[in-house]
Write a protein that holds these residues in place. Structure first.
Motif, PDB file in Angstrom:
ATOM      1  N   UNK A   1     -32.229  -4.396 116.002  1.00 23.61           N
ATOM      2  CA  UNK A   1     -32.337  -5.816 116.354  1.00 23.61           C
ATOM      3  C   UNK A   1     -31.839  -6.030 117.781  1.00 23.61           C
ATOM      4  N   UNK A   2     -30.735  -5.372 118.122  1.00 21.93           N
ATOM      5  CA  UNK A   2     -30.175  -5.505 119.470  1.00 21.93           C
ATOM      6  C   UNK A   2     -31.177  -5.080 120.538  1.00 21.93           C
ATOM      7  N   UNK A   3     -31.801  -3.932 120.354  1.00 22.07           N
ATOM      8  CA  UNK A   3     -32.715  -3.412 121.375  1.00 22.07           C
ATOM      9  C   UNK A   3     -33.874  -4.372 121.620  1.00 22.07           C
ATOM     10  N   UNK A   4     -34.321  -5.029 120.560  1.00 22.01           N
ATOM     11  CA  UNK A   4     -35.406  -6.010 120.704  1.00 22.01           C
ATOM     12  C   UNK A   4     -34.887  -7.323 121.286  1.00 22.01           C
TER      13      UNK A   4
ATOM     14  N   UNK B   1     -32.141  -8.072 123.137  1.00 22.44           N
ATOM     15  CA  UNK B   1     -31.611  -8.112 124.506  1.00 22.44           C
ATOM     16  C   UNK B   1     -32.707  -8.501 125.490  1.00 22.44           C
ATOM     17  N   UNK B   2     -33.896  -7.923 125.329  1.00 21.20           N
ATOM     18  CA  UNK B   2     -35.010  -8.221 126.236  1.00 21.20           C
ATOM     19  C   UNK B   2     -35.526  -9.632 126.011  1.00 21.20           C
ATOM     20  N   UNK B   3     -35.799  -9.986 124.764  1.00 29.02           N
ATOM     21  CA  UNK B   3     -36.399 -11.286 124.473  1.00 29.02           C
ATOM     22  C   UNK B   3     -35.442 -12.446 124.704  1.00 29.02           C
ATOM     23  N   UNK B   4     -34.154 -12.259 124.369  1.00 31.86           N
ATOM     24  CA  UNK B   4     -33.202 -13.347 124.544  1.00 31.86           C
ATOM     25  C   UNK B   4     -33.003 -13.685 126.012  1.00 31.86           C
ATOM     26  N   UNK B   5     -32.912 -12.658 126.851  1.00 30.39           N
ATOM     27  CA  UNK B   5     -32.742 -12.926 128.274  1.00 30.39           C
ATOM     28  C   UNK B   5     -33.936 -13.667 128.850  1.00 30.39           C
ATOM     29  N   UNK B   6     -35.127 -13.316 128.388  1.00 23.86           N
ATOM     30  CA  UNK B   6     -36.329 -13.966 128.913  1.00 23.86           C
ATOM     31  C   UNK B   6     -36.360 -15.458 128.596  1.00 23.86           C
ATOM     32  N   UNK B   7     -35.725 -15.864 127.482  1.00 19.59           N
ATOM     33  CA  UNK B   7     -35.732 -17.269 127.076  1.00 19.59           C
ATOM     34  C   UNK B   7     -34.364 -17.930 127.258  1.00 19.59           C
ATOM     35  N   UNK B   8     -33.452 -17.236 127.966  1.00 18.96           N
ATOM     36  CA  UNK B   8     -32.103 -17.764 128.226  1.00 18.96           C
ATOM     37  C   UNK B   8     -31.359 -18.080 126.934  1.00 18.96           C
ATOM     38  N   UNK B   9     -31.570 -17.221 125.940  1.00 15.74           N
ATOM     39  CA  UNK B   9     -30.917 -17.364 124.637  1.00 15.74           C
ATOM     40  C   UNK B   9     -29.794 -16.335 124.533  1.00 15.74           C
TER      41      UNK B   9
ATOM     42  N   UNK C   1     -26.634 -10.545 123.644  1.00 12.30           N
ATOM     43  CA  UNK C   1     -26.571 -10.200 122.220  1.00 12.30           C
ATOM     44  C   UNK C   1     -25.211  -9.570 121.911  1.00 12.30           C
ATOM     45  N   UNK C   2     -24.639  -9.951 120.785  1.00 14.48           N
ATOM     46  CA  UNK C   2     -23.387  -9.373 120.292  1.00 14.48           C
ATOM     47  C   UNK C   2     -23.579  -9.136 118.802  1.00 14.48           C
TER      48      UNK C   2
ATOM     49  N   UNK D   1     -22.329  -4.068 121.152  1.00 10.10           N
ATOM     50  CA  UNK D   1     -22.732  -4.987 122.203  1.00 10.10           C
ATOM     51  C   UNK D   1     -24.133  -4.723 122.706  1.00 10.10           C
ATOM     52  N   UNK D   2     -24.485  -5.431 123.783  1.00  6.09           N
ATOM     53  CA  UNK D   2     -25.766  -5.207 124.426  1.00  6.09           C
ATOM     54  C   UNK D   2     -25.795  -3.804 125.022  1.00  6.09           C
ATOM     55  N   UNK D   3     -26.978  -3.345 125.439  1.00  2.52           N
ATOM     56  CA  UNK D   3     -27.181  -1.946 125.823  1.00  2.52           C
ATOM     57  C   UNK D   3     -26.206  -1.474 126.896  1.00  2.52           C
ATOM     58  N   UNK D   4     -25.858  -2.342 127.849  1.00  4.41           N
ATOM     59  CA  UNK D   4     -24.986  -1.905 128.932  1.00  4.41           C
ATOM     60  C   UNK D   4     -23.507  -1.924 128.530  1.00  4.41           C
ATOM     61  N   UNK D   5     -23.211  -2.525 127.385  1.00  2.84           N
ATOM     62  CA  UNK D   5     -21.831  -2.595 126.927  1.00  2.84           C
ATOM     63  C   UNK D   5     -21.450  -1.342 126.157  1.00  2.84           C
ATOM     64  N   UNK D   6     -20.175  -1.262 125.787  1.00  7.87           N
ATOM     65  CA  UNK D   6     -19.738  -0.230 124.854  1.00  7.87           C
ATOM     66  C   UNK D   6     -20.473  -0.461 123.537  1.00  7.87           C
ATOM     67  N   UNK D   7     -21.106   0.584 123.014  1.00  2.80           N
ATOM     68  CA  UNK D   7     -21.959   0.397 121.844  1.00  2.80           C
ATOM     69  C   UNK D   7     -21.160   0.102 120.579  1.00  2.80           C
ATOM     70  N   UNK D   8     -19.982   0.680 120.440  1.00  6.43           N
ATOM     71  CA  UNK D   8     -19.158   0.450 119.259  1.00  6.43           C
ATOM     72  C   UNK D   8     -17.714   0.240 119.683  1.00  6.43           C
ATOM     73  N   UNK D   9     -17.135  -0.853 119.237  1.00  6.38           N
ATOM     74  CA  UNK D   9     -15.750  -1.182 119.555  1.00  6.38           C
ATOM     75  C   UNK D   9     -15.057  -1.616 118.271  1.00  6.38           C
ATOM     76  N   UNK D  10     -13.900  -1.037 118.008  1.00  6.73           N
ATOM     77  CA  UNK D  10     -13.121  -1.419 116.841  1.00  6.73           C
ATOM     78  C   UNK D  10     -12.193  -2.579 117.193  1.00  6.73           C
TER      79      UNK D  10
END
Length: 337
Positions: free
Chosen positions: A47-50, A52-60, A114-115, A207-216
């Motif tokens: 869901x994140x990979x999809x 991140x691209x679509x949300x940024x395009x619509x400022x969501x 996306x978070x 997080x989003x792709x550029x973030x740390x992928x897994x954080x406890x």
């Protein structure tokens, strides 16, 4: 010379590097029964990979939580964009029995596209469903809470019924713990949980792709402390790159750095924490915790230069004794209430 840990350094709120919007945006939170077949974390990453691209395009901007067999999604952005997203969600077979629990216009909290997070829970699916319906009914009657309160009531509820939790949360003291080195913040939380005979709640954030992928991130509730209860949240250092950390910074009474013998590590973490706080309207107290020799004038001056308050919780010459650390910190936290 020390080697400063290479945690992600992107602590600015906007992922684009621009200033966050000061304009009111649409804000909506819904809950739905999860119909995912297979590992939920894997699906959330898809869901994140999809998204991140679509949300940024619509400022969501979106935060998605899985708990007790339910999804909870917090959406911010232009109202038309939110409506279009909700129409897609309504047709998505991964969701069932969707209930809107908050909808309003207001100041944004989410500044990443996306978070995602998964939280363990001791309550049953039925108990969670009752809390969803209580919030849904309040929303329908026009008596809803602010979005951050709704999110916490579902995803990291205070002890007690949802109405009690939401009513008292304004005076519930929230404290973030971070370690300049090692896992001292998490170790202190576990020690205190054992001492108080209370359970630690474990969460995992993606997080989003550029973030740390897994954080406890673990938290411990101490409902008998402070004026109306206290929650201690241990976050990993790399969590400062996570949008969810940014979203809730305004709600902390204090941000605690468990210091280290290495001055460079202390200054590096403090700098990242101060940069993450730069857009917070309510600015929490920054607390340094550790042995006397770990403190330096530069920590205080750097904090005060950013307009924040610096407080020291000193343990004398004793370093990693958990009881000593806790009592030094508790004295400071009690004085903040």
């Amino acid at each position: 010379m020390s080697s400063v840990p290479q945690d992600p350094d992107n602590t600015d709120w906007p992922d684009s590097g621009s200033e966050p919007s000061r304009q009111d945006l649409g804000r909506l939170i819904y809950a739905s029964i999860c119909q995912v077949d297979g590992p939920v974390l894997d699906e959330m990453r898809r869901i994140r990979d999809h998204a991140v691209v679509n949300n940024q395009a619509h400022n969501i901007r979106v935060a998605l939580m899985h708990r007790c067999g339910w999804f909870v999604e917090w959406i911010e952005g232009p109202p038309d964009g939110i409506r279009a997203l909700m129409e897609r969600v309504a047709l998505d077979p991964r969701h069932r029995s969707l209930r809107v629990v908050h909808e309003s216009l207001g100041k944004p909290r989410l500044f990443k596209p996306w978070i995602g997070s998964i939280a363990e829970a001791t309550e049953s699916t039925g108990e969670f469903a009752r809390r969803v319906m209580a919030l849904h009914e309040r929303h329908q009657k026009g008596k809803g809470y602010e979005p951050a309160s709704v999110w916490r009531s579902l995803c990291s509820p205070l002890p007690g019924h949802v109405e009690v939790a939401a009513a008292s949360e304004g005076s519930y003291q929230r404290v973030m713990l971070m370690s300049a080195a090692r896992t001292d913040a998490f170790d202190l939380l576990r020690w205190l949980a054992t001492r108080e005979k209370r359970g630690v709640v474990h969460r995992r954030f993606a997080g989003a792709a550029r973030d740390a992928l897994d954080v406890e991130s673990d938290y411990l509730d101490l409902p008998q402390q402070a004026a109306a209860g206290r929650r201690l949240i241990a976050n990993a250092r790399k969590g400062l790159a996570m949008g969810m950390t940014h979203a809730f910074l305004p709600d902390y009474a204090a941000l605690v750095i468990v210091l280290d013998t290495d001055a460079e590590r202390n200054e590096h973490l403090l700098d990242r924490l101060l940069r993450a706080c730069q857009h917070v309207a309510h600015q929490p107290v920054i607390v340094g915790l550790g042995a006397d020799s770990w403190f330096s004038d530069s920590l205080r001056s750097a904090t005060e230069a950013r307009g924040l308050r610096w407080v020291e919780a000193r343990t004398g010459d004793r370093a990693h004794d958990m009881a000593t650390l806790w009592w030094a910190l508790k004295r400071v936290l009690d004085a903040l209430t």
